[in-house]
Motif scaffolding. Sequence first.
Motif, short mmCIF file in Angstrom:
data_model
loop_
_atom_site.label_atom_id
_atom_site.label_comp_id
_atom_site.label_asym_id
_atom_site.label_seq_id
_atom_site.Cartn_x
_atom_site.Cartn_y
_atom_site.Cartn_z
N GLY A 434 0.83 -1.19 0.00
CA GLY A 434 0.00 0.00 0.00
C GLY A 434 0.86 1.25 0.00
N ILE A 435 0.22 2.39 -0.04
CA ILE A 435 0.92 3.68 0.03
C ILE A 435 0.03 4.69 0.76
N ILE A 436 0.68 5.69 1.31
CA ILE A 436 -0.02 6.82 1.90
C ILE A 436 0.40 8.06 1.13
N GLN A 437 -0.59 8.77 0.60
CA GLN A 437 -0.38 10.06 -0.05
C GLN A 437 -1.45 10.99 0.53
N PRO A 438 -1.09 11.75 1.57
CA PRO A 438 -2.08 12.50 2.33
C PRO A 438 -3.07 13.26 1.46
N PRO A 439 -4.36 13.15 1.83
CA PRO A 439 -4.88 12.51 3.05
C PRO A 439 -5.25 11.04 2.87
N TYR A 440 -4.85 10.45 1.73
CA TYR A 440 -5.35 9.12 1.41
C TYR A 440 -4.34 8.01 1.70
N LYS A 441 -4.91 6.86 2.02
CA LYS A 441 -4.12 5.66 2.23
C LYS A 441 -4.80 4.52 1.48
N LEU A 442 -4.01 3.78 0.71
CA LEU A 442 -4.52 2.61 -0.02
C LEU A 442 -3.79 1.38 0.47
N ILE A 443 -4.55 0.36 0.87
CA ILE A 443 -3.99 -0.92 1.27
C ILE A 443 -4.34 -1.96 0.22
N LEU A 444 -3.34 -2.80 -0.12
CA LEU A 444 -3.55 -3.86 -1.10
C LEU A 444 -3.08 -5.17 -0.50
N GLY A 445 -4.01 -6.11 -0.31
CA GLY A 445 -3.66 -7.40 0.25
C GLY A 445 -2.89 -8.26 -0.73
N ALA A 446 -2.08 -9.18 -0.23
CA ALA A 446 -1.28 -10.05 -1.09
C ALA A 446 -2.18 -10.99 -1.88
N GLU A 447 -1.87 -11.13 -3.17
CA GLU A 447 -2.69 -11.97 -4.04
C GLU A 447 -2.71 -13.42 -3.57
N ASN A 448 -1.54 -13.92 -3.12
CA ASN A 448 -1.48 -15.32 -2.69
C ASN A 448 -2.25 -15.56 -1.38
N LYS A 449 -2.65 -14.49 -0.72
CA LYS A 449 -3.47 -14.59 0.49
C LYS A 449 -4.91 -14.15 0.21
N LEU A 450 -5.28 -14.21 -1.08
CA LEU A 450 -6.63 -13.83 -1.52
C LEU A 450 -6.94 -12.38 -1.19
N HIS A 451 -5.88 -11.56 -1.19
CA HIS A 451 -5.98 -10.11 -0.94
C HIS A 451 -6.52 -9.79 0.45
N ARG A 452 -6.45 -10.72 1.37
CA ARG A 452 -6.99 -10.48 2.71
C ARG A 452 -5.95 -9.82 3.62
N VAL A 453 -6.41 -8.81 4.34
CA VAL A 453 -5.58 -8.11 5.31
C VAL A 453 -6.13 -8.45 6.70
N SER A 454 -5.24 -8.87 7.58
CA SER A 454 -5.69 -9.36 8.89
C SER A 454 -6.00 -8.24 9.87
N GLN A 455 -6.69 -8.61 10.92
CA GLN A 455 -7.00 -7.73 12.05
C GLN A 455 -7.87 -6.54 11.64
N ASP A 456 -8.92 -6.83 10.91
CA ASP A 456 -9.87 -5.79 10.52
C ASP A 456 -10.81 -5.54 11.71
N VAL A 457 -10.25 -4.95 12.74
CA VAL A 457 -11.00 -4.76 13.97
C VAL A 457 -10.41 -3.60 14.76
N THR A 458 -11.27 -2.85 15.43
CA THR A 458 -10.81 -1.87 16.40
C THR A 458 -11.16 -2.41 17.78
N THR A 459 -10.15 -2.54 18.62
CA THR A 459 -10.37 -3.09 19.94
C THR A 459 -10.84 -2.00 20.91
N PRO A 460 -11.58 -2.36 21.94
CA PRO A 460 -12.02 -1.35 22.92
C PRO A 460 -10.84 -0.85 23.75
N GLN A 461 -11.03 0.27 24.40
CA GLN A 461 -9.92 0.87 25.13
C GLN A 461 -9.46 0.01 26.30
N ASN A 462 -10.31 -0.85 26.81
CA ASN A 462 -9.91 -1.71 27.92
C ASN A 462 -9.52 -3.11 27.44
#
Length: 553
Positions: A434-462
């Motif tokens: 991926g790349i960041i070019q403010p204000p934008y960020k583009l993420i590209l998952g690996a093709e051999n991993k079916l373009h999946r990016v892990s940890q698509d989650v925001t955890t609570p503060q506790n």
Amino acid sequence: MTPAVQSSGVANNEDTGGTTRPNIVHILVDDFGWEQVGYHHGPEAEDVEPITPNIDRLVSDGLELDRFYAHKICSPSRTSIQTGRSPIYANVQNVKPEVVNEDDKVGGWQGAPLGMATVADVLKGQNYSTHFVGKWDVGMATESHTPYSRGYGTFFGYFHHSNDYWGQTEGKCRLKSVKDLWVHNGTFSGPAVHLANGKHCGENNQKPEGEVCVYEEELLLNGVKDVIKSHESNDGEPFFLFYSSHLTHMPLQVPEEYYNKFSHIDNDHRRRMRAMSNFFDWEVGEIVQSLKEANLYDDTLIVLHADNGGEIMTSFCGGNNYPLRGGKFSNFEGGIRVNAAVGGGWLPEDRRGEKEERLVTTDDWLMTYASIAGVDTTKLTDDGAVALGLKDFTGVDQWGVISGEEAGVVREEVIIGDTTSVEFNGDGKTLVGGIIQPPYKLILGAENKLHRVSQDVTTPQNYPDGSDRVPEAIMRKCDRTAKHGCLFNIFEDPTESNSLAAELPDIFNAMLKRIDELQEDVYSPERGKKDGRACEAAMDTYGGYWGPFVQDE
């Protein structure tokens, strides 16, 4: 190899009244989550203890780097800092230092390719005294990979990703645990046998009767203090001290008195992480105090940042990057946008208490420190590396941004590295993730991993909070289509909740094209496989300690 440099005289800092070339203390903290500092902590947090008062003070009295980016895992970030290159041009793999590929004498190892000059090489060339304390994780196979062969005059630390905080052990050889702690100074170079703890010392037995039992971080802090004290009465020669803390990397181990301070926290993993973060904060305070006692603070620039986000893959990791998405091993913001600040008496007074929103990355420090040391960075090249077909320095001289001067280059892009490896610490091909070019960020998952990016989650503060969620298993598809593209305005949407790929097709496609251009120029060596000579050297040469195991040619 020492790079070819051209001096532009010496740096000047009239605001502080200090020396023309400052001491530089670089503090790198391991797996330190965005939420794990007090200045990112909201009032709704459950724990009431101050977590990081010394770090908070460093930020409030210094310059907060709010848009500092690292790689998503340890070794690549560290390689980037040391070599002044983006990880895609040096190392995106987190393999262990025992690997060897005999067919590649330059990149067939863990960490920084042989032939690349380091930040210590550059500063040593400017008559800085150079010191490294703590976690190296940038290569061990040969003497040429070690800190003391890559520009550092002294070294006290360990080579691997981590080790046990009490036993100093990492992995096994011939069914025996192997220690990892090394000393290199003017009189000795080898395993730190004299600092070994008693055989009964451990997390659950921190005060064994009749035995030495010292927390490893305390040993490392003492090493830092020794370096500072050694420069107390020098003749003004500046020093560069790189302190690479073991904290807050797993295992979650901490002295009892710190663990007990957080007894009000029910979740054991969060309690341990709070305690470890608090211990690290105490160390930061001790370092600042040591500089002041040695009358060096006013002439010192202090840089502090994490190597990647906190580890949240499962609850036992203990990390938290709230409110950012993801964590270590993920290219969401929680994995690569990290806590960072610049302080010390040499920081210009009018920058103290400010927050900087311009982009800064790990590969920028080499150029920035070179500029501070008096090098004309527009002419700074690594001829030795280029002659080997390696990439020249890619970092940006950020002193203009840090000091508040408008002159100089402003970083316009951050390259996000990735790998085809399906294992956390495995070998694979280098990818631009991926790349960041403010204000934008583009993420590209690996093709051999079916373009999946892990940890698509925001955890609570506790977090961790006792839930059975496994963030590593929560995937998001980030491919080249408008439907599944992952384009975010991270300045308006820092939690990466709303993809703009369908709404902004021109920007989406232009950034994809830029990723393709960058991909054509990546450095992707085959690091090799675990070599039996590492075990042989550990047991037969070093008395049960890891160390260099291949003869330099």
